[in-house]
Scaffold this active site. Structure first.
Site, PDB file in Angstrom:
ATOM      1  N   ARG A  15      18.721 127.875 -70.039  1.00 32.47           N
ATOM      2  CA  ARG A  15      19.349 127.670 -68.734  1.00 32.47           C
ATOM      3  C   ARG A  15      19.692 129.006 -68.088  1.00 32.47           C
ATOM      4  O   ARG A  15      19.991 129.978 -68.781  1.00 32.47           O
ATOM      5  CB  ARG A  15      20.614 126.824 -68.897  1.00 32.47           C
ATOM      6  CG  ARG A  15      20.347 125.390 -69.303  1.00 32.47           C
ATOM      7  CD  ARG A  15      21.623 124.637 -69.600  1.00 32.47           C
ATOM      8  NE  ARG A  15      22.249 125.101 -70.833  1.00 32.47           N
ATOM      9  CZ  ARG A  15      23.354 124.575 -71.351  1.00 32.47           C
ATOM     10  NH1 ARG A  15      23.959 123.589 -70.722  1.00 32.47           N
ATOM     11  NH2 ARG A  15      23.846 125.033 -72.484  1.00 32.47           N
ATOM     12  N   ASP A  32      18.001 127.360 -75.817  1.00 38.19           N
ATOM     13  CA  ASP A  32      18.708 127.226 -74.549  1.00 38.19           C
ATOM     14  C   ASP A  32      18.124 128.236 -73.565  1.00 38.19           C
ATOM     15  O   ASP A  32      18.204 129.446 -73.803  1.00 38.19           O
ATOM     16  CB  ASP A  32      20.205 127.492 -74.748  1.00 38.19           C
ATOM     17  CG  ASP A  32      21.054 127.044 -73.563  1.00 38.19           C
ATOM     18  OD1 ASP A  32      20.529 127.039 -72.433  1.00 38.19           O
ATOM     19  OD2 ASP A  32      22.233 126.719 -73.765  1.00 38.19           O
TER      20      ASP A  32
END
Length: 266
Positions: A154, A152
């Site tokens: 983000r 991840d």
């Protein structure tokens, strides 16, 4: 060429508004948007990521006059082309987006911030490659790792800037993901409560969503679809609402939904 004859360069043909300073989110325009769910305010931004320096174009759908208010319902939603455009059943991103838009419409107040962070930030082509690896039995996390991709990546600095631009004092975050709450708080967003986004898993999304749950909570033996507070089952032992959340969110605002029906967004 015509540009050299006129004494100009190609760069001069790019609108000045395209250029975005480091880690800045620039407001471009707002319009009224009629949709199948109702009428919303649609705002467009340009954002330069602080780490990648890539320019993206976040948008937000707004219902009502949110400026200057506290506890505004806010959904931070990451793009999912496969679900939202192609109708993929491997995740519930489209259902969560629809749920959020309907929630702010029904409550006549709120914001859905839409970020161009496909596949938890790895991009659409890499996500398709990960889907191919999953065909051999790997879950979503293992597939990324087999390809040398992060779980991840983000980042949410654009959210902080958009919330500041709208002068929103604090937010009731529409999410099931504790990481998203933590990341937004690190960015300086004042998250005062949480509104669950619970949807139903299907035959194709079940394994994917189970892997995401294990990734968040360390693979503990937690019952799916139950409300938890601080890692323990809610005192009343009630199930979380099966049909898309509890409308008003948890009373304490701190419980975390542990469920099969999570997604790359949550």
């Amino acid at each position: 060429s015509s540009s050299s004859q006129s004494g100009t360069t190609n760069d001069e043909f790019i609108p000045q508004s395209y250029w975005v300073a480091e880690s800045q989110t620039q407001f471009i325009a707002e319009t009224k948007l009629p949709t199948d769910k109702g009428f919303y305010r649609l705002r467009g931004y340009r954002h330069r990521g602080p780490k990648t320096h890539v320019i993206t174009e976040p948008t937000c759908m707004i219902y009502g006059n949110v400026e200057g208010l506290e506890n505004v319902p806010v959904r931070v939603h990451d793009a999912c082309f496969t679900s939202e455009v192609l109708g993929s059943l491997k995740c519930d991103c489209k259902q969560q987006l629809d749920m959020a838009l309907e929630y702010i419409r029904d409550n006549e107040l709120g914001v859905v911030i839409y970020l161009e962070q496909e596949g938890r930030g790895i991009g659409l082509a890499n996500k398709i490659a990960a889907y191919k690896v999953q065909e051999s039995g790997a879950d979503t996390v293992d597939a990324n790792r087999k390809l040398g991709l992060p779980d991840d990546i983000r980042e949410y600095s654009a959210v902080r800037n958009i919330v500041d631009d709208l002068n929103i004092k604090s937010v009731a975050l529409m999410t099931n993901n504790p990481r998203k709450i933590n990341e937004l708080e690190k960015e300086g967003v004042n998250v005062t409560s949480r509104i669950p986004c619970v949807t139903k898993a299907n035959l194709f999304s079940e394994k994917y969503l189970e892997a995401r749950k294990d990734s968040w909570f360390g693979g503990g033996n937690l019952p799916d679809g139950r409300c938890f507070l601080g890692g323990d089952e809610d005192e009343d032992g009630d199930d979380c609402d099966d049909n898309g959340g509890d409308d008003g969110g948890d009373d304490d605002g701190d419980a975390v939904i542990v469920q099969l029906a999570g997604d790359q967004n949550t």
